[in-house]
Design a protein around this motif. Sequence first.
Motif, PDB file in Angstrom:
ATOM      1  N   LYS A 267       0.842  -1.200   0.000  1.00 49.91           N
ATOM      2  CA  LYS A 267       0.000   0.000   0.000  1.00 49.91           C
ATOM      3  C   LYS A 267       0.875   1.246   0.000  1.00 49.91           C
ATOM      4  N   ASP A 268       2.031   1.174   0.655  1.00 50.35           N
ATOM      5  CA  ASP A 268       3.009   2.265   0.634  1.00 50.35           C
ATOM      6  C   ASP A 268       3.380   2.638  -0.804  1.00 50.35           C
ATOM      7  N   ASP A 269       3.580   1.621  -1.632  1.00 44.97           N
ATOM      8  CA  ASP A 269       3.977   1.874  -3.022  1.00 44.97           C
ATOM      9  C   ASP A 269       2.893   2.632  -3.780  1.00 44.97           C
ATOM     10  N   LEU A 270       1.644   2.349  -3.476  1.00 47.59           N
ATOM     11  CA  LEU A 270       0.547   3.079  -4.110  1.00 47.59           C
ATOM     12  C   LEU A 270       0.590   4.553  -3.705  1.00 47.59           C
ATOM     13  N   LEU A 271       0.757   4.805  -2.417  1.00 50.13           N
ATOM     14  CA  LEU A 271       0.822   6.183  -1.934  1.00 50.13           C
ATOM     15  C   LEU A 271       2.001   6.921  -2.553  1.00 50.13           C
ATOM     16  N   HIS A 272       3.133   6.256  -2.608  1.00 51.14           N
ATOM     17  CA  HIS A 272       4.329   6.859  -3.195  1.00 51.14           C
ATOM     18  C   HIS A 272       4.095   7.218  -4.655  1.00 51.14           C
ATOM     19  N   GLU A 273       3.480   6.313  -5.410  1.00 51.01           N
ATOM     20  CA  GLU A 273       3.286   6.544  -6.837  1.00 51.01           C
ATOM     21  C   GLU A 273       2.237   7.607  -7.121  1.00 51.01           C
ATOM     22  N   ILE A 274       1.268   7.772  -6.233  1.00 51.93           N
ATOM     23  CA  ILE A 274       0.250   8.809  -6.412  1.00 51.93           C
ATOM     24  C   ILE A 274       0.908  10.173  -6.578  1.00 51.93           C
ATOM     25  N   TYR A 275       1.909  10.445  -5.738  1.00 56.15           N
ATOM     26  CA  TYR A 275       2.593  11.740  -5.845  1.00 56.15           C
ATOM     27  C   TYR A 275       3.741  11.697  -6.841  1.00 56.15           C
ATOM     28  N   ALA A 276       4.456  10.586  -6.904  1.00 56.71           N
ATOM     29  CA  ALA A 276       5.639  10.506  -7.762  1.00 56.71           C
ATOM     30  C   ALA A 276       5.286  10.726  -9.223  1.00 56.71           C
ATOM     31  N   ARG A 277       4.128  10.257  -9.657  1.00 53.48           N
ATOM     32  CA  ARG A 277       3.765  10.434 -11.064  1.00 53.48           C
ATOM     33  C   ARG A 277       3.508  11.910 -11.375  1.00 53.48           C
ATOM     34  N   VAL A 278       2.956  12.654 -10.407  1.00 54.80           N
ATOM     35  CA  VAL A 278       2.756  14.094 -10.599  1.00 54.80           C
ATOM     36  C   VAL A 278       4.101  14.802 -10.649  1.00 54.80           C
ATOM     37  N   LEU A 279       4.988  14.437  -9.738  1.00 54.69           N
ATOM     38  CA  LEU A 279       6.305  15.066  -9.695  1.00 54.69           C
ATOM     39  C   LEU A 279       7.096  14.766 -10.959  1.00 54.69           C
ATOM     40  N   ARG A 280       7.015  13.557 -11.487  1.00 60.02           N
ATOM     41  CA  ARG A 280       7.702  13.221 -12.735  1.00 60.02           C
ATOM     42  C   ARG A 280       7.196  14.080 -13.887  1.00 60.02           C
ATOM     43  N   MET A 281       5.884  14.224 -13.955  1.00 61.56           N
ATOM     44  CA  MET A 281       5.285  15.034 -15.014  1.00 61.56           C
ATOM     45  C   MET A 281       5.729  16.490 -14.889  1.00 61.56           C
ATOM     46  N   GLN A 282       5.725  17.032 -13.680  1.00 66.12           N
ATOM     47  CA  GLN A 282       6.136  18.416 -13.483  1.00 66.12           C
ATOM     48  C   GLN A 282       7.620  18.600 -13.806  1.00 66.12           C
TER      49      GLN A 282
ATOM     50  N   PRO B 142      10.818   5.110   5.618  1.00 64.76           N
ATOM     51  CA  PRO B 142      11.845   6.158   5.541  1.00 64.76           C
ATOM     52  C   PRO B 142      12.551   6.234   4.191  1.00 64.76           C
ATOM     53  N   GLU B 143      12.839   5.089   3.568  1.00 62.91           N
ATOM     54  CA  GLU B 143      13.559   5.128   2.290  1.00 62.91           C
ATOM     55  C   GLU B 143      12.700   5.752   1.188  1.00 62.91           C
ATOM     56  N   LYS B 144      11.385   5.549   1.243  1.00 62.22           N
ATOM     57  CA  LYS B 144      10.502   6.160   0.253  1.00 62.22           C
ATOM     58  C   LYS B 144      10.406   7.668   0.491  1.00 62.22           C
ATOM     59  N   GLN B 145      10.382   8.076   1.741  1.00 58.36           N
ATOM     60  CA  GLN B 145      10.377   9.508   2.042  1.00 58.36           C
ATOM     61  C   GLN B 145      11.645  10.167   1.504  1.00 58.36           C
ATOM     62  N   ARG B 146      12.768   9.511   1.698  1.00 54.49           N
ATOM     63  CA  ARG B 146      14.039  10.070   1.198  1.00 54.49           C
ATOM     64  C   ARG B 146      14.032  10.145  -0.321  1.00 54.49           C
ATOM     65  N   SER B 147      13.455   9.139  -0.971  1.00 52.46           N
ATOM     66  CA  SER B 147      13.409   9.120  -2.428  1.00 52.46           C
ATOM     67  C   SER B 147      12.600  10.289  -2.968  1.00 52.46           C
ATOM     68  N   VAL B 148      11.440  10.531  -2.376  1.00 54.68           N
ATOM     69  CA  VAL B 148      10.596  11.635  -2.833  1.00 54.68           C
ATOM     70  C   VAL B 148      11.285  12.968  -2.590  1.00 54.68           C
ATOM     71  N   ARG B 149      11.891  13.124  -1.422  1.00 58.33           N
ATOM     72  CA  ARG B 149      12.569  14.391  -1.120  1.00 58.33           C
ATOM     73  C   ARG B 149      13.714  14.638  -2.098  1.00 58.33           C
ATOM     74  N   ALA B 150      14.419  13.586  -2.471  1.00 56.44           N
ATOM     75  CA  ALA B 150      15.535  13.732  -3.408  1.00 56.44           C
ATOM     76  C   ALA B 150      15.032  14.154  -4.782  1.00 56.44           C
ATOM     77  N   GLU B 151      13.935  13.557  -5.238  1.00 58.10           N
ATOM     78  CA  GLU B 151      13.384  13.928  -6.545  1.00 58.10           C
ATOM     79  C   GLU B 151      12.840  15.341  -6.530  1.00 58.10           C
ATOM     80  N   ARG B 152      12.206  15.719  -5.435  1.00 59.70           N
ATOM     81  CA  ARG B 152      11.682  17.080  -5.336  1.00 59.70           C
ATOM     82  C   ARG B 152      12.822  18.097  -5.272  1.00 59.70           C
ATOM     83  N   ARG B 153      13.939  17.696  -4.628  1.00 59.93           N
ATOM     84  CA  ARG B 153      15.100  18.583  -4.552  1.00 59.93           C
ATOM     85  C   ARG B 153      15.669  18.850  -5.944  1.00 59.93           C
ATOM     86  N   LYS B 154      15.673  17.820  -6.803  1.00 58.00           N
ATOM     87  CA  LYS B 154      16.170  18.007  -8.172  1.00 58.00           C
ATOM     88  C   LYS B 154      15.320  19.037  -8.913  1.00 58.00           C
TER      89      LYS B 154
END
Length: 204
Positions: A60-75, A123-135
Amino acid sequence: MVRGQRTAETGAERGTVPERLLGAATRLFAEKGFESTSVQEVVAAAGVTKGAMYHYFGSKDDLLHEIYARVLRMQTDHLVEISSREEPVAERVHAAAADVIVTSIANLDDTKIFFRSMHQLAPEKQRSVRAERRKYHELFRAMIGQGQSEGVFRDDVPAELVVDYFFGSVHHLGTWYRSQGELSGTDVGRHFADLLLAGLRPGV
């Protein structure tokens, strides 16, 4: 079932299995909250089996992660394209600022769900999102820095602070924007971009 294969339509959810799962998860997380939604409820709403879900998402974590990650990738894709244009830096910054507002509003449920529940990710998924948002922020900041070095933007405020100030406003869109209001996402994007450029003008 092969990756990307379309399933039979069974009601509200349509599209590929991942699209159906993400659509169902987004709706249920918005209605019930991430913690209160079970995997069984998600797969039932999507019209697929648990086995189909686990073929694409490990948890279920992966679903939550992808909900935002797909928006961030597009942006991020949009920002890369905008920043590489052969246009004056002020025009590129205006276009980028407007785009992140418009795309955030167009995907407001996804963004609200994620920021409300991000602390529940591993925690590792939180770090992944923060790193992508930082880019993303670094690319945006590079355009601000270019404008400052060219004398187009005021240079008495650090570019990093400009980015933090602007994106603080972006992240609060979900607390006040209503689609039934007088302003469209495009209107809000234009106004925010105008305000950003006005504040960056030398001599302000």
